[in-house]
Design a protein around this motif. Structure first.
Motif, PDB file in Angstrom:
ATOM      1  N   CYS A  50      37.958  40.481  49.119  1.00  0.00           N
ATOM      2  CA  CYS A  50      38.322  40.460  47.691  1.00  0.00           C
ATOM      3  C   CYS A  50      39.773  39.995  47.493  1.00  0.00           C
ATOM      4  O   CYS A  50      40.644  40.309  48.275  1.00  0.00           O
ATOM      5  N   LYS A  51      40.002  39.253  46.407  1.00  0.00           N
ATOM      6  CA  LYS A  51      41.346  38.736  46.133  1.00  0.00           C
ATOM      7  C   LYS A  51      42.181  39.725  45.318  1.00  0.00           C
ATOM      8  O   LYS A  51      43.383  39.558  45.179  1.00  0.00           O
ATOM      9  N   GLN A  52      41.526  40.706  44.691  1.00  0.00           N
ATOM     10  CA  GLN A  52      42.260  41.679  43.859  1.00  0.00           C
ATOM     11  C   GLN A  52      41.844  43.085  44.259  1.00  0.00           C
ATOM     12  O   GLN A  52      41.360  43.856  43.447  1.00  0.00           O
ATOM     13  N   CYS A  59      37.134  44.370  43.653  1.00  0.00           N
ATOM     14  CA  CYS A  59      37.215  44.346  42.182  1.00  0.00           C
ATOM     15  C   CYS A  59      35.867  44.009  41.537  1.00  0.00           C
ATOM     16  O   CYS A  59      35.563  44.433  40.444  1.00  0.00           O
ATOM     17  N   GLY A  60      35.067  43.215  42.242  1.00  0.00           N
ATOM     18  CA  GLY A  60      33.767  42.834  41.695  1.00  0.00           C
ATOM     19  C   GLY A  60      33.835  41.688  40.700  1.00  0.00           C
ATOM     20  O   GLY A  60      32.809  41.243  40.192  1.00  0.00           O
ATOM     21  N   GLN A  61      35.056  41.230  40.392  1.00  0.00           N
ATOM     22  CA  GLN A  61      35.236  40.220  39.348  1.00  0.00           C
ATOM     23  C   GLN A  61      35.710  38.873  39.881  1.00  0.00           C
ATOM     24  O   GLN A  61      35.402  37.839  39.304  1.00  0.00           O
ATOM     25  N   CYS A  62      36.485  38.903  40.958  1.00  0.00           N
ATOM     26  CA  CYS A  62      37.137  37.665  41.404  1.00  0.00           C
ATOM     27  C   CYS A  62      36.107  36.707  42.015  1.00  0.00           C
ATOM     28  O   CYS A  62      34.951  37.059  42.234  1.00  0.00           O
ATOM     29  N   CYS A  65      34.515  37.967  45.191  1.00  0.00           N
ATOM     30  CA  CYS A  65      33.501  39.004  44.961  1.00  0.00           C
ATOM     31  C   CYS A  65      32.198  38.393  44.449  1.00  0.00           C
ATOM     32  O   CYS A  65      31.111  38.841  44.815  1.00  0.00           O
TER      33      CYS A  65
END
Ligand SMILES: [Zn+2]
Length: 295
Positions: A50-52, A59-62, A65
């Motif tokens: 993950c990047k964040q 994060c599940g958003q990047c 993910c």
């Protein structure tokens, strides 16, 4: 799937070490099958990439993910095999790790059933474990660490996960929509909630239900041993396995000679069933008659 409660503290500890740059590059996750090691490894891999990253995980958003969720992250390799895991598969996985990472710099290789590696495969992996490339993490999972090469074990940081407490496991099963799991049924699955869940969700689960209903009918006198045996003979090995788990639970509840005898009779039956051409219905009906007597 969310990390179950019994694994959360260990998971968060691993994340904090990752964030501090102190996560070991080779992790060996051991413990009984069906307690959630795979879910933990999955969430950990996701978080590594993950990047964040957050203290609770990915994060599940990047972008990373999203690719991870789609199963198309370029820096993630998982080597699954029901049979043997050979040297070619391992080399392929390693060559992906040696390629330049395409997203946040980290790369992950997961081997869910590490005991399936052949010796040449394990030796090929050993080299990577000894001389890891930068930002590379290798996650080995197994319920049978004794089947791994000692050199593999010594190159990894070992994490042993026990089966969760029965109450916690039953609570979790309820959250997954399983309302009729009992401590005895959980016990029959070695206290492993994921194993029980999978079993109940699959056809096998229906068979287990048919089995426990059959035993109830036998004990209540509504069905006889011969009828049940002829119905079950096609699945004799599985049935004897369940009978032995049943016998084991009887030994715990009623530590009398009859329970012990039943348990031993199941052990003998398991051996006999390995001989070709045996009369499976006969073996089952003897065991079922013994179950009736034991009660
Ligand atoms: Zn992310």
């Amino acid at each position: 799937m969310l990390i179950p409660g019994w694994l959360t503290p260990r998971f968060e500890k691993l994340i904090s070490r990752l964030t501090a740059g102190r996560l070991h590059h080779g992790l060996l996750l051991t413990g009984p099958a069906g307690i959630g090691k795979q879910v933990l490894a999955n969430a950990l891999s996701n978080t590594i990439l993950c990047k964040q990253r957050r203290p609770q995980g990915a994060c599940g958003q990047c972008q990373a993910c999203k690719l991870f969720a789609a199963g198309t992250h370029p820096d993630m390799a998982e080597l699954t095999s029901e049979k043997q895991l050979g040297v070619d598969a391992i080399r392929q996985g390693i060559s992906r790790l040696n390629a330049t990472a395409q997203l946040n710099g980290n790369k992950v290789l997961v081997i869910p059933r590490a005991e399936k590696m052949t010796e040449p495969a394990a030796n090929a992996l050993l080299k990577t474990l000894e001389e890891p490339t930068n930002n590379t993490f290798i996650l080995l999972l197994t319920a049978r660490p004794q089947q791994l090469l000692p050199t593999i074990i010594s190159r990894c940081e070992k994490h042993i996960f026990p089966a969760p407490a029965s109450a916690e496991a039953l609570q979790w099963l309820q959250e997954q929509g399983i309302n009729d799991a009992s401590p005895a049924l959980l016990h029959a699955y070695g206290g492993a909630p994921f194993a029980l869940l999978e079993s109940l969700q699959q056809e096998k689960g229906l068979e287990y239900r048919a089995f426990s209903e059959g035993i109830e009918a036998l004990l209540a006198g509504n069905k006889d041993a011969v009828t049940l045996s002829s119905e079950w003979q096609e699945h004799a090995e599985r049935i004897v396995g369940w009978l032995q788990q049943y016998a084991h639970s009887q030994c715990v509840q009623y530590p009398e000679k009859a329970s012990m005898d039943l348990f031993e009779a199941c052990t003998r039956a398991r051996k006999t069933l390995q001989n070709p051409g045996v009369n499976k219905a006969m073996i089952l009906s003897c065991l079922l008659a013994e179950i009736k007597q034991a009660r």
